[in-house]
Every structure is written in structure tokens, then in C-alpha cells.
Design a protein around this motif. Structure first.
Motif, PDB file in Angstrom:
ATOM      1  N   LYS A  84      -0.636   5.290   5.868  1.00  0.00           N
ATOM      2  CA  LYS A  84      -0.571   5.095   4.371  1.00  0.00           C
ATOM      3  C   LYS A  84      -1.559   4.339   3.770  1.00  0.00           C
ATOM      4  O   LYS A  84      -1.977   4.481   2.568  1.00  0.00           O
ATOM      5  CB  LYS A  84       0.962   4.651   4.079  1.00  0.00           C
ATOM      6  CG  LYS A  84       1.381   4.822   2.668  1.00  0.00           C
ATOM      7  CD  LYS A  84       2.981   4.781   2.460  1.00  0.00           C
ATOM      8  CE  LYS A  84       3.207   4.930   1.010  1.00  0.00           C
ATOM      9  NZ  LYS A  84       4.621   4.479   0.924  1.00  0.00           N
ATOM     10  N   HIS A  87      -4.859   5.831   3.668  1.00  0.00           N
ATOM     11  CA  HIS A  87      -5.160   6.833   3.056  1.00  0.00           C
ATOM     12  C   HIS A  87      -4.613   6.751   1.553  1.00  0.00           C
ATOM     13  O   HIS A  87      -4.537   7.641   0.582  1.00  0.00           O
ATOM     14  CB  HIS A  87      -4.431   8.178   3.408  1.00  0.00           C
ATOM     15  CG  HIS A  87      -5.143   8.656   4.672  1.00  0.00           C
ATOM     16  ND1 HIS A  87      -6.041   9.519   4.805  1.00  0.00           N
ATOM     17  CD2 HIS A  87      -4.620   8.664   6.129  1.00  0.00           C
ATOM     18  CE1 HIS A  87      -6.434   9.807   6.007  1.00  0.00           C
ATOM     19  NE2 HIS A  87      -5.541   9.101   6.772  1.00  0.00           N
ATOM     20  N   SER A  88      -4.337   5.360   1.163  1.00  0.00           N
ATOM     21  CA  SER A  88      -4.022   5.083  -0.330  1.00  0.00           C
ATOM     22  C   SER A  88      -4.808   5.301  -1.311  1.00  0.00           C
ATOM     23  O   SER A  88      -4.561   5.785  -2.356  1.00  0.00           O
ATOM     24  CB  SER A  88      -3.433   3.666  -0.459  1.00  0.00           C
ATOM     25  OG  SER A  88      -4.345   3.013   0.090  1.00  0.00           O
ATOM     26  N   ASP A  90      -6.995   7.825  -1.520  1.00  0.00           N
ATOM     27  CA  ASP A  90      -7.245   9.348  -1.655  1.00  0.00           C
ATOM     28  C   ASP A  90      -6.937   9.922  -3.255  1.00  0.00           C
ATOM     29  O   ASP A  90      -6.148   9.392  -3.564  1.00  0.00           O
ATOM     30  CB  ASP A  90      -6.698  10.155  -0.667  1.00  0.00           C
ATOM     31  CG  ASP A  90      -6.971   9.917   0.765  1.00  0.00           C
ATOM     32  OD1 ASP A  90      -8.068   9.168   1.002  1.00  0.00           O
ATOM     33  OD2 ASP A  90      -6.565  10.463   1.662  1.00  0.00           O
ATOM     34  N   ILE A  94      -1.652  11.511  -0.577  1.00  0.00           N
ATOM     35  CA  ILE A  94      -1.201  11.777   0.709  1.00  0.00           C
ATOM     36  C   ILE A  94      -0.772  13.210   0.893  1.00  0.00           C
ATOM     37  O   ILE A  94       0.482  13.470   0.646  1.00  0.00           O
ATOM     38  CB  ILE A  94      -0.662  10.479   1.541  1.00  0.00           C
ATOM     39  CG1 ILE A  94      -1.070   9.411   1.176  1.00  0.00           C
ATOM     40  CG2 ILE A  94      -0.263  10.923   2.838  1.00  0.00           C
ATOM     41  CD1 ILE A  94      -0.275   8.156   1.794  1.00  0.00           C
ATOM     42  N   THR A  98      -1.520  14.292   7.399  1.00  0.00           N
ATOM     43  CA  THR A  98      -1.473  13.074   7.364  1.00  0.00           C
ATOM     44  C   THR A  98       0.131  12.640   6.718  1.00  0.00           C
ATOM     45  O   THR A  98       0.922  11.636   7.385  1.00  0.00           O
ATOM     46  CB  THR A  98      -2.402  12.157   6.227  1.00  0.00           C
ATOM     47  OG1 THR A  98      -3.684  12.706   6.813  1.00  0.00           O
ATOM     48  CG2 THR A  98      -2.168  10.774   6.251  1.00  0.00           C
TER      49      THR A  98
END
Length: 616
Positions: A84, A87-88, A90, A94, A98
Motif C-alpha cells: 500500500k 502504490h500510494s 499512483d 490502488i 495490487t
């Protein structure tokens, strides 16, 4: 068994200098060592075999099985948090595989924690106490709530986090509650607030009320355990819950700012405002009592009000930031109401801050040049036996500097009010703030003028006093137009009383006349000193080489009676007298003429005396 402390201390220790990846690696290593101690580790290149589930008998024999389950659950949780965190950033959030992987890891950790709860529930075999079972239940509910949070199942998520919150609140009554407070404030309460918002729960409800309503009361065994620790926790009313947090039974539902009434929709803001009202009432009681007389004691009484006001301002800002993060536009009525609330609570906080500065300045906002306030109380016997000492000039100037610092802080606070939302468009409020600023600028100029008076700089003191008088006149004119609204009995704040303005105006009027007279007297003295020399100077007979532009002082021609003075004498005959003075160790001069042989010897000896043969 201390389950909560085991989990929280491991998280804090790992995350203090690392991240979730570091924590995940540490947990993998700890889990491997735990399996080694239990002799259930898979050998190198050995065939994997499914491990048997733990039982109550094994756990009662060795508590390492408890740590095994906790480390398994924590490793799964740390694995999910690592993904987490990666990929925070992105842009699309999420999604996809993922998100599914994160949910599966959290679900694995929740299942491991729930297995531990089932094993500990057999208390007769496992040897677990009611506290151990409750801690395990709260930990499992917290992990299950995190799983449902990622699934966006808001009602089950709210139920799980409410269970964890109620249990930790009950445990904090009988155990050291620092660890539970950190879990509640950092993890559980924000999740409950967000899940309640997604579930359309009104923001006016406090978090304890939301948790109590979402708590699964159908679980009779859990309710019974909670009632053993805190019998009134599940029975508290809304007012009691609020009272336990802020010390006030009723929180305000609306707030008024400049004839505009706004409804308070956020419970945190309402509770903070209730705390401010309570602190204000306590402040009035303290200032009215005879025990608080010194300026420092009176200023210390403002601390609780300032803290409560700051909490209200922080709660308002937090509510606005939450709505902005949710994508709510500035034109939304909720944002508009919160902006008005923000201006009102910040104005109130700055007002109390200015009131504290006014109390520290002394009586009449420091307009009087009084003695320095003492920090300790003296008995009546000491006060009557000791004579009052004259305060040195340096001490007076130091006190005046302290007052100037307080006035500067007050003026900065007034400028910060002008930056609040909606204040720039309010002409009436701006005029009132300008009048208040002129009042404190007059006090500042008066203090600086007094410091110049103490150092015998009367022209500077007169100019500064004249500036202070002009500022005070303008301030009085503006206040007479709008009127002073503060009562004489209320604590000091930003509101200026009519009596304070009138007192300062009369004081500056007298100070202006005094400084003007001092300047006139000094100028006359200087003129007299330039035209007529002082009586104690040199007489005219000794200054005949000077031309007296302003006329000669005929009253001081000579010194009479004459004084004995030292006169310069040139040593003309010292060399001649040397030959006729008898000094110790020197042969006396013969009365008769010496013989030729003796005369020759004396000449030879005299030639050897002195530097390079020269001498007497």
C-alpha cells in the motif's frame, strides 16, 4: 500474555528507523526463529508439510505458540502495508491485482488473529484470562476492520473498528492506557470517522457515540466481559460521553459570527467549543477571586482558554482539509459554513491571546510607569518593616522594553486577524481593528518616549509622546463611531473598554504638556549656558586672549580671595648647587685650596667619571 504491548512495541521499534519493508523482514526472521524454538521449521530443501493448527493444550504448555500466531498475523499485515505504501503515489489509486493482493494479505492476518481468539476462548484449557481474550479479540477486530476498509465494506468495517475501540477503552480503565490511547488516536478513530462518513452517519455525532451504536450488542459474552471492566461504558448517554472528553455536558449546535449564525455539523468542533466555554467560565472565576492578583498569575489563568481555543481552530482546519481531500468544491455550503466557523474560532483564539498580553502589561494596559511586579508574595510584616527602594533607571528601561515586546506581539496578532477568510470584505470590522491597533501603537510610543525621558533625551520623548497622543485621539474617534462593546467585568480580550481609552487619552494629554515643558526648560538652560559662562569658571583676567561674543562676565574678573596655585619653575641653578650639597657617601669639599698633586689626582679621577669620560 500482554498481546497488545507485544504488537505495538514491535511496530514502534521497527517503524521508528525503518518502513514497512524493514518491519516485514524483521517479522520473517522472528517467525523463523520462533518455529525453530518450537521445532516445527521446514528443513532446508525439505518437503513442505502442512502445519497442524495450534490447540489450547499446546498454547498452555508453551506461550511461543501465541507468539507464532501474532507474528504470522503481523507479517501478513506488514506485507499488505508495504504494498500500500509503494502504490500510494499512483495517480489512479490502488486498483486491480495490487488491491486484491493487499486484501488477501490483510484477510490472512485477520484469520490468524481470529484463530488465536478461538484458542484463547477455551480459558479452562489455555489458561488465558479475560483480559487476554479481550486483547486478542480487539486485535482481531482491528485487522478485520482493515480488511473491510480496503474492500470498502463500510458498515462491517465500522462494526469491527467499533468493537476494537470499545474493548480498548474498557481495558484502559484497568491497565496502563498509553498504548491504547495511541491505537485509538492514530489508527482506530480516523478509520471510524471515515467509515461513518461513507455510511452517511451525521458528522454531529462524536466518535464514542458512533462506536457505541455500531458495537455488536447481540454478542452477550462480549458485552458481559465489557461490563465487568467498565459497567457504564455501553450505557453512557451522548452528554456523558461528551462530558468525559471535554468537561462540558452540552456542546453548542451553532456559532455566531458578525450577525451570521452557522450550524456546527462536526462533532469535534462542537466538543472543542464546549471546552472553550468551560475554560472561559473557569477563567472568570479565577480572575474574580482574591488569590490571583499578580500579572503573571492572571496571565497563567488564560492558558486553559488558549489551549481550548487552539483545539477548536485545529478541529475546524482538519474538517476543512477532509472535505477538500474528498473533492468538495469551495462553493459547497459545507465548506462555506466551515470557513465562517474557522474565522470565528480563530478570532476568538487571537482575542484571548491579546487579552493575556494585556494582563501581562499591567494595570491600564501598562500605561502607568509603575514599579516592577513582584513574583513572590510578601507578608504584611515584611511590607511594613522594609522601606521602599528607589528603582534604578536600568530596571525601569528593561520593564519598558518588555512592554514594547508585548505591544509588538499584540499588533502582529491584530494583523493576523485581517488575513482570516471574510475579514477583508468587512469594513466595519476593519475599522474596529484599525482603532484597536492605534490604541496599542499609542501605548508602544508612550513606552518608548518614557525610555528616552529616563536617558535625558527630552526632544525625542516629546515627539514620541505627541505621536502617541495623535494615535490615541484617532482611536478614540473611531471607537466613538462604532462603540466599545466590552463590559468592565469580563476578562481582558481584544475588545477595548471605553474607560481604558479615556484613561489613556487623559494620561497622554498630561504627558504631552510635561514633556513640552521639559523641552522648553532644557532649551532655556542650554541657551543660558552658551551666552553666560558658569560662575565657577576661570576669571576674566585669565581669558584676555578670548573675545566674548555674548559680553564679558564682569562679576568674575579675578578670583577673590586669591587661591594658592602651583606655578612652573625652570631648574636653572641645579647643576651649580650640586657641587655645594653634601650627600651621604660623598667627601666634603675642602675649605682650603688643594695641593698641586692632589689637584692632579682629582682631575684624573674626575676624567674617569660619567659617560665616555665626561662628568662633573
Amino acid at each position: 500474555m500482554d498481546i497488545t504491548n507485544f504488537v505495538v512495541s514491535a511496530r514502534n521499534q521497527a517503524l521508528l528507523y525503518g518502513d514497512y519493508n524493514t518491519y516485514h523482514k524483521q517479522l520473517a526472521k522472528k517467525l523463523h526463529n520462533c518455529r525453530k524454538r518450537l521445532n516445527i521449521v521446514t528443513r532446508n530443501r525439505g518437503k513442505f508439510s502442512k502445519k497442524e493448527p495450534i490447540s489450547a493444550e499446546k498454547l498452555s504448555e508453551n506461550h511461543e505458540y501465541l507468539h507464532l500466531q501474532l507474528l504470522t498475523a503481523e507479517r501478513a499485515w506488514a506485507h499488505a502495508m508495504r504494498f500500500k505504501a509503494v502504490h500510494s503515489a499512483d495517480t489512479k489509486g490502488i486498483t486491480g491485482r495490487t488491491r486484491s493482493h493487499i486484501i488477501s494479505r490483510l484477510d490472512k492476518g485477520a484469520r490468524a488473529a481470529e484463530t488465536l481468539v478461538n484458542v484463547l476462548s477455551d480459558a479452562s484449557t489455555s489458561g488465558a484470562s479475560d483480559t487476554d481474550i479481550l486483547e486478542a479479540r480487539a486485535y482481531a477486530s482491528m485487522l478485520r476492520g482493515a480488511t473491510q476498509f480496503e474492500k470498502q465494506s463500510w458498515e462491517p468495517c465500522l462494526r469491527s473498528y467499533a468493537t476494537a475501540r470499545i474493548i480498548y477503552t474498557a481495558l484502559s480503565t484497568s491497565m496502563r492506557g498509553d498504548i491504547f490511547k495511541d491505537l485509538l488516536s492514530e489508527t482506530i478513530d480516523p478509520s471510524i470517522r471515515y467509515a461513518a462518513y461513507q455510511s452517511k452517519v451525521p458528522r454531529t455525532l462524536a466518535i464514542p457515540t458512533i462506536a457505541r451504536k455500531a458495537f455488536p450488542s447481540s454478542d452477550s459474552a462480549l458485552v458481559e466481559q465489557i461490563n465487568k471492566l467498565a459497567p457504564d461504558l455501553l450505557k453512557k448517554s451522548d452528554s456523558d460521553a461528551q462530558k468525559g472528553q471535554v468537561g462540558a455536558p452540552n456542546a453548542p449546535q451553532t456559532i455566531t459570527w458578525r450577525s451570521r449564525e452557522v450550524k456546527i455539523e462536526d462533532a469535534a468542533i462542537a466538543l472543542a467549543l464546549a471546552s472553550t466555554d468551560t475554560a472561559t467560565a473557569l477563567l472568570e472565576e479565577k480572575l474574580a477571586s482574591s488569590d490571583v492578583t499578580l500579572p503573571r498569575e492572571m496571565a497563567a489563568a488564560y492558558d486553559e482558554v488558549l489551549i481550548a481555543s487552539q483545539d477548536a481552530a485545529d478541529a475546524t482546519k482538519h474538517a476543512i482539509d477532509e472535505l477538500k481531500e474528498e473533492g468538495v468544491s469551495q462553493n459547497d455550503p459545507r465548506i462555506q459554513s466551515l470557513q465562517i466557523t474557522r474565522t470565528a474560532v480563530n478570532y476568538q483564539m487571537i482575542s484571548w491571546r491579546i487579552g493575556r498580553n494585556r494582563v501581562l502589561s499591567g494595570e491600564h494596559d501598562g500605561a502607568l510607569l509603575d514599579s516592577a511586579p513582584t513574583t513572590t508574595r510578601k507578608s504584611k510584616k515584611d511590607a511594613t518593616s522594609r522601606k521602599p527602594k528607589i528603582e534604578p533607571t536600568g530596571r525601569k528601561i528593561s520593564r519598558l522594553k518588555d512592554k514594547v515586546v508585548l505591544y509588538d506581539s499584540t499588533l502582529q496578532s491584530i494583523d493576523s486577524i485581517k488575513e482570516l477568510p471574510g475579514v477583508a470584505a468587512d469594513e466595519g470590522l476593519l475599522e474596529q481593528l484599525e482603532a484597536t491597533a492605534k490604541y496599542f501603537r499609542a501605548l508602544k510610543s508612550l513606552s518608548i518616549a518614557r525610555s528616552h525621558s529616563l536617558t535625558d533625551q527630552s526632544p525625542n520623548a516629546y515627539v514620541l509622546t505627541k505621536h502617541a497622543f495623535d494615535e490615541c485621539q484617532q482611536s478614540a474617534a473611531l471607537f466613538s463611531k462604532h462603540g466599545a462593546s466590552s463590559s468592565d467585568s469580563s476578562p481582558r480580550n481584544i475588545e477595548i473598554r471605553q474607560a481604558d481609552i479615556q484613561f489613556l487619552h487623559n494620561l497622554l494629554k498630561g504627558e504631552l504638556q510635561r514633556t513640552r515643558a521639559i523641552v522648553q526648560i532644557d532649551s532655556q538652560r542650554q541657551k543660558a549656558a552658551e551666552t553666560v559662562p558658569p560662575h565657577g569658571g576661570s576669571p576674566l583676567v585669565q581669558r584676555l586672549f578670548e573675545y566674548p561674543e555674548g559680553g564679558a562676565n564682569l562679576n568674575h574678573l579675578v578670583d577673590f580671595p586669591p587661591k594658592m596655585d602651583v606655578i612652573p619653575v625652570k631648574p636653572l641653578f641645579f647643576d651649580v648647587a650640586w657641587n655645594y650639597i653634601d650627600y651621604p657617601g660623598k667627601e666634603p669639599v675642602a675649605a682650603t685650596t688643594p695641593e698641586p698633586e692632589q689637584k692632579t689626582k682629582q682631575q684624573a679621577q674626575s676624567q674617569k667619571k660619567g659617560w665616555f669620560g665626561f662628568g662633573r
